[in-house]
Motif scaffolding. Structure first.
Motif, PDB file in Angstrom:
ATOM      1  N   VAL A 267       0.956  -1.198  -0.029  1.00 12.64           N
ATOM      2  CA  VAL A 267      -0.143  -0.046  -0.048  1.00 12.64           C
ATOM      3  C   VAL A 267       0.908   1.234   0.060  1.00 12.64           C
ATOM      4  N   HIS A 268       0.773   2.003  -0.934  1.00 12.97           N
ATOM      5  CA  HIS A 268       1.583   3.302  -1.067  1.00 12.97           C
ATOM      6  C   HIS A 268       0.863   4.436  -0.902  1.00 12.97           C
ATOM      7  N   TYR A 269       1.529   5.264  -0.034  1.00  9.51           N
ATOM      8  CA  TYR A 269       0.863   6.540   0.567  1.00  9.51           C
ATOM      9  C   TYR A 269       1.576   7.902  -0.095  1.00  9.51           C
ATOM     10  N   PRO A 270       0.813   8.902  -0.066  1.00 12.22           N
ATOM     11  CA  PRO A 270       1.388  10.308  -0.740  1.00 12.22           C
ATOM     12  C   PRO A 270       2.713  10.721  -0.350  1.00 12.22           C
ATOM     13  N   VAL A 274       5.522   3.157   2.154  1.00 14.85           N
ATOM     14  CA  VAL A 274       5.170   1.912   1.522  1.00 14.85           C
ATOM     15  C   VAL A 274       4.903   0.751   2.623  1.00 14.85           C
ATOM     16  N   LEU A 312      -5.344   6.361  -6.202  1.00 18.51           N
ATOM     17  CA  LEU A 312      -4.273   6.729  -7.252  1.00 18.51           C
ATOM     18  C   LEU A 312      -3.942   5.710  -8.279  1.00 18.51           C
ATOM     19  N   GLY A 313      -4.719   5.648  -9.104  1.00 18.30           N
ATOM     20  CA  GLY A 313      -4.455   4.587 -10.159  1.00 18.30           C
ATOM     21  C   GLY A 313      -5.523   4.139 -10.632  1.00 18.30           C
ATOM     22  N   ASP A 349      -1.079  -4.665  -5.504  1.00 21.85           N
ATOM     23  CA  ASP A 349      -0.404  -3.377  -5.131  1.00 21.85           C
ATOM     24  C   ASP A 349      -1.301  -2.108  -5.277  1.00 21.85           C
ATOM     25  N   ALA A 351      -2.050   2.466  -4.662  1.00 22.58           N
ATOM     26  CA  ALA A 351      -1.566   3.772  -3.986  1.00 22.58           C
ATOM     27  C   ALA A 351      -2.736   4.416  -3.609  1.00 22.58           C
TER      28      ALA A 351
END
Length: 571
Positions: A267-270, A274, A312-313, A349, A351
């Motif tokens: 999980v990617h954050y602003p 990660v 985001l994506g 995965d 974001a």
């Protein structure tokens, strides 16, 4: 928490209700039991009389099935909740409740065996003389353990009641009283136990008051080796069953964790963080595991939108929202790329960007802080502003302006508070007030209209008093609207206060501006008129466009000459 449907016998909502209902039954039992102990401060006789009423309520087939069924359901659902919870990182209150809940069986199983089970199997007379004699005179260490068990079960229950009621509109007003009761009940119960123990320790009381029949029956129960052996087996069975259940839950969690380590998603954050979590974790659980602050007012149950994130994506590749998440997202008119972090379980995965980002205090660990952005409630918002304020004050000295504003604010504050509202804030020469924090929407609308009329009357008196000093007549404009808004404590550091935000607040502000445009004293929306059952005879209605709304809003325009008249309904 696994994804489940909103409805159905085994839906998450039904399971939560079963856990709450069973917990309330146990809490009522404990409350009555502790209150019975407290009567020991009066006398043994008073405690025993109340005990007969207590036993009549709970030692019958219905009461027995209700109570012990609730205990079984509650323990089972608590163990289930521990298993399905992906992360054990949680706020301190939840952690305390969980630890106490696991300690309660270990502290109280002996008490249940020595009272209800022994009574049912062998006719053991478990009156106050017998039990207090055992815990105070013969085995005081067991008495201390029972006292700790009493405190543990009470605190566990009070935390649960707090989490259940904390967002009810009336809870804030009753919280001090409930806190006092939460402290007094166990204290009085322990004092009653101590007083009965001291009374029983008096040799004169022992010579005259101990019931011979009960002493004979219970002595046989204590001395018979076969009975003691059977009771030991029952005790081992109960402790073993609970311990085995807990071990099974821990083992299942461990097995699942080892298996999930081989199948993780990122999980990617602003901010560049990660966090890798096993597939099946929610985004909210990922945030907590990574120590990132993330709002979740409802505790991750999908009943609020404060944990929502923007994808985001390619959001279309994610698992679709279930009915519960769809219902919440629809209420806030969320876009297709917005999801609830507590319900979204990415299978690849992803974001995300949290849409409500809490500012974490430096002194508090991220995972221990319970952020509280507020709760959506139906309220009434009133805005009031002085017309042509700049012109009125441009030739006056600063202290004269302060004097005028203080007189003006005093009128508004008194009118709002007497009507039953809450003065929210002053904004320059304007003010904002909230109604309905402790009242039904219908009553709140009537309160707001009463306050508006009182403000107009007060301003007219002030205008007459200062007529010779002002270059223009003193006039005001008031806007009133009702609807849902998020009400909560907001601010920074020590500068925090309860306020409201949302579309309802914006519309009320727009109606205050419309009052200026129409050269009127009060403009209120059609929902306010309908809920208040307002007397609209002679009041002009119009439709105005409000920024952000597709359809025009019907409003009622009250001229200055009618503004001081009461508008509440005649019903």
């Amino acid at each position: 928490m696994t994804t489940a449907s909103v409805t159905g016998i085994f839906s998450e909502r039904s399971i939560r209700r079963a856990r709450l209902g069973s917990g309330l039954v146990i809490f009522v039992f404990v409350l009555l039991h502790l209150s019975n102990h407290a009567l020991g401060l009066v006398s043994f006789a008073a405690a025993d009389k109340a005990r007969h009423l207590f036993l009549a309520l709970w030692r019958n087939p219905v009461g027995t099935v209700l109570f012990y069924g609730s205990v079984l359901v509650h323990v089972t659902l608590v163990l289930r909740a521990i298993y399905i919870r992906r992360s054990l990182v949680m706020p301190k209150g939840e952690a305390t409740q969980m630890v106490l809940g696991l300690l309660i069986p270990l502290l109280l199983i002996d008490h249940v065996i020595g009272t209800r089970i022994a009574h049912e199997l062998y006719g053991y007379i478990d009156n106050y003389e017998t039990i207090v004699s055992m815990l105070w005179l013969r085995t005081p260490a067991t008495g201390v353990r029972q006292a700790l068990g009493l405190i543990a079960v009470w605190i566990h229950g009070c935390i649960g009641i707090h989490y259940w009621l904390r967002y009810r509109p009336w809870y804030g007003g009753f919280a001090p009283l409930l806190l006092a009761l939460a402290i007094l009940v166990p204290v009085l119960s322990l004092l009653g136990f101590v007083e009965m123990g001291r009374t029983l320790a008096d040799p004169a009381y022992q010579l005259t008051s101990i019931e011979p029949y009960a002493t004979t029956v219970n002595s046989h129960y204590v001395s018979d080796p076969a009975i003691r052996s059977h009771i030991a087996m029952v005790r081992a069975g109960l402790y073993g069953a609970f311990s085995a259940s807990l071990i099974i839950v821990v083992a299942a969690r461990t097995r699942r964790r080892l298996k999930e380590r081989l199948d993780q998603v990122a999980v990617h954050y602003p901010g560049g963080e990660v966090i890798r979590v096993p597939r099946g974790f929610t985004v909210l659980e990922a945030s907590r595991l990574g120590g990132l602050p993330h709002y979740s007012v409802c505790g991750g149950k999908g009943q609020c939108s404060t944990c929502r994130v923007q994808i985001l994506g390619d959001y279309q590749k994610l698992p679709p929202p279930d009915k519960l998440e769809q219902t919440t997202l629809k209420r806030i008119n969320a876009g297709p790329d917005v999801r609830l972090a507590c319900q979204l379980r990415p299978d690849a995965d992803v974001a995300v960007a949290p849409l409500l980002v809490p500012a974490v205090e430096a002194a508090l660990p991220a995972n221990s802080q319970e952020t509280s952005p507020g709760r959506e409630r139906e309220i009434v918002v009133l805005f009031v502003d002085i017309r042509h304020f700049t012109t009125l004050t441009e030739t006056r000295l600063p202290f004269d302006v302060v004097f005028l504003l203080n007189r003006y604010f005093a009128i508004i504050g008194k009118a709002v508070e007497q009507a039953g509202g809450r003065l929210d804030k002053f904004i320059g020469d304007g003010a904002m007030a909230l109604f309905g924090l402790n009242a039904a929407p219908e009553e709140a609308c009537r309160q707001a209209l009463d306050a508006a009329a009182a403000i107009v009357v007060g301003i007219e008196k002030l205008a007459a008093e200062l007529a010779e000093e002002l270059t223009l007549p003193l006039r005001i404009a008031i806007g009133i609207h009702t609807g849902p808004a998020v009400v909560g404590t907001m601010g920074y550091g020590r500068v925090r206060s309860m306020t409201a935000i949302g579309d309802t607040v914006n519309v009320a502000s727009r109606l205050e501006s419309a009052a200026k445009e129409f050269d009127a004293a009060i403009v209120f929306s059609e929902p306010v008129a309908r809920l208040a059952a307002a007397d609209l005879a002679g009041i002009e209605s119009r439709e105005i466009s409000v920024r952000g709304r597709a359809l025009p809003l019907k409003v009622y325009v009250v001229p200055r000459e009618k503004a001081a008249e009461p508008l509440e309904g005649k019903a």
